[in-house]
Design an enzyme around this catalytic site. Structure first.
Site: not given
Ligand code: NG1
Length: 556
Positions: A54, A61, A246, A299
């Protein structure tokens, strides 16, 4: 309600992609995967599970603060060909454990080597009171290093514990072969696509999905919302406390639009039409963001800063809050505005409440030393929370691994609230663009305003949430110079991709300009360039969902 729809099962690629023309470009990849499965495992796969990556258009965040986000599925995806392995063939493979549910996992990418593993039923002493029903199985997942099979195992883990009670009711032996076109660590959510596809694959092979499975051995077949929740829990097993955006985008995307996903008061998704005269262009900074390994300082630290800040703010505005309650910013805004528990006050009231609450964030500001705001120390943070150190540890640190000497509660909070408001404004502008498209010239001004919100989001991610990096800052700046209405990082950040909004007729020119100006692209040509920067429009050929595909009917 999208969340209550069943998981779709298709039998031809034409059904998957909507038309023969749309399916044709994909046929070779699917066929090659099926053929390779046959070469490696000596029989045809029974299913191919698909989950797309996606792009998040806006709302970074804030999913783990339970605010709404606005992603869209992309065409790039993970496919897993799979089938159950007949028991008699086990004897040919000395390396396969002779216990239920063993897995041989292979990947078409030569970098990812073949893995063989099996779950084990927990010993009675390993089952705690709380998880007696949920967790009968264990499966080793290595969270210390980045391993491709960890995501496969994470999907399997939830299926095992959701559907199998133990030895009497045990899972099938599974062979699977993975291929993916979502670049890893790029912010396009390859990890969630892997976990969703793996969850689906194990559900399918074990007969837990399908139209005829209304009541499945006491378990109702999962609907889309159920699959999102399962995949979210599964992904946490890889060590990232992700928010759910996601998995929801991968599972619930509508092929012709973006999705406005809300997590509060419950998971809901609604389609948002995007402007037809503008295109979203994804560009990879080529900096690989290793979210799982850097989670302690990245994160997961942000998740803790965000949750602790919400508690301190809640107390400052007079909301009673129990020591064990890990209140989120969305809940603080709701309770501050008098929203009834379980109700949703609606977008306009939410925006107004955020604006009223914003000045109260000052309570989170650290003191200034020599003109510099360093953030608060752990001791200060515990004290501000009003909790005893033990209770603080239990609520905010016992379930997560973080590393920091200073915590930036104010900056994170400011980002979260302003970003949540930008999502509401972005969605409203999209609705207005749709209305204006057929009438007058106001569409252009509205598209401009979408771009402006994206730019503001980038500044906020870089300066307040500190999840950008020099390359992402450069790439978004160069994108604006190349004519984008707006440009921002997408996904967790610290590397990975940007998303830019570009006028429909100017995409080729835009890509060329970025190629000439972003140094890491200068030597890229052909496929390497088109893999690094490409236009995406939800609905253009993307089938947007995950698929089970019976290969006997595999024809166009
Ligand atoms: P990414 O790292 O792009 O898959 C992560 C988190 C999301 C959201 C975004 C920031 C996972 C699987 N996904 O996305 O839930 O917090 O960072 O908006 O960790």
């Amino acid at each position: 309600m999208i969340a209550h729809q069943p998981i779709p099962v298709f039998h031809t690629l034409t059904d998957v992609f909507g038309s023969e023309e749309a399916a044709l470009p994909h046929a070779k990849r699917w066929n090659d995967l099926a053929a390779q499965f046959e070469v490696r495992f000596g029989r045809k796969p029974t299913y191919i599970a698909r989950a797309p990556g996606r792009v998040n258009l806006i709302g970074e965040h804030i999913d783990y603060a339970l605010f709404g986000v606005l992603p869209a599925a992309v065409e790039r995806d993970i496919l897993i060909a799979c089938g159950s392995r007949p028991t008699q063939s086990l004897s040919h493979h000395a390396e396969i454990p002779d216990t239920p549910g063993s897995v041989i996992a292979e990947n078409l990418h030569p970098k990812y080597t073949r893995q063989v593993f099996a779950p084990a039923v927990k010993e009675p002493q390993e089952v705690s009171e709380q998880d007696a029903h949920a967790e009968s199985w264990k499966l080793d997942i290595n969270t210390k290093e980045l391993r491709w099979e960890s995501y496969v195992k994470a999907g399997y883990y939830g299926v095992l514990n959701h559907h199998f009670s133990g030895v009497e009711n045990s899972p099938a032996h599974v062979d699977l072969l993975v291929t993916g076109s979502v670049p890893a660590g790029s912010g396009l959510s390859s990890s969630a696509a892997m976990v969703v596809a793996s969850t689906l694959a194990f559900l399918a092979v074990n007969g837990k999905v399908g139209d005829s499975l209304e009541d499945n051995g006491g378990h109702k077949s999962l609907d889309k919302g159920g699959l999102v929740e399962l995949a979210m829990k599964n992904e946490k097993r890889v060590g990232v406390n992700s928010g759910g955006m996601d998995q929801a985008a991968s599972v619930m995307s509508d092929p012709s639009s973006a999705l406005y996903i809300r997590f509060y008061p419950s998971l809901t998704a609604s389609a948002v039409r995007l402007p037809t005269r503008a295109v979203f262009v994804i560009a990879n900074s080529l900096v690989v963001a290793d979210k799982a390994l850097s989670a302690k300082r990245g994160y997961n630290l942000r998740v803790v800063e965000t949750l602790v800040g919400a508690r301190i703010l809640a107390q400052a505005v007079g909301l009673p809050i129990a020591p064990v309650d890990r209140i989120t910013y969305r809940e603080v805004v709701g309770r501050f505005a008098g929203e009834q528990p379980g109700a949703d006050m609606g977008a306009d009231a939410l925006e107004a409440a955020i604006t009223r609450l914003e000045p109260r964030l000052d309570v989170l500001k650290p003191s200034v030393t020599d003109g510099v705001q360093l953030g608060v120390t752990m001791e200060e943070m515990v004290q501000m929370s009003g909790l005893a150190p033990d209770a603080f540890h239990e609520a905010y640190l016992s379930w997560v691994d973080i590393e920091a000497t200073r915590f930036q509660l104010y900056k994170r909070a400011k980002h979260v609230l302003t970003e949540a408001r930008r999502v509401l404004q972005f969605r409203r502008a999209c609705v207005e663009v749709e209305a204006a498209a057929s009438s007058d010239g106001s569409e252009a001004a509205l598209i401009d305003s979408l771009g402006r919100l994206m730019n503001e989001s980038q500044v906020s991610c870089a300066e307040l949430f500190e999840c950008s990096c020099p390359e992402l800052d450069d790439l978004t700046r160069l994108a604006r110079q190349a004519g984008a209405y707006g440009s921002r990082l997408t996904g967790a950040g610290w590397g990975g991709c940007t998303v830019s909004l570009v006028a429909e007729g100017k995409v080729t020119e835009f890509i060329q300009k970025v190629k000439e100006t972003y140094p890491p692209y200068k030597n890229l040509e052909g496929t390497a360039l088109s893999e690094a920067i490409f236009a995406t429009k939800p609905g253009r050929g993307a089938c947007g969902q995950y698929i089970y595909f019976a290969l006997d009917l595999f024809c166009l």
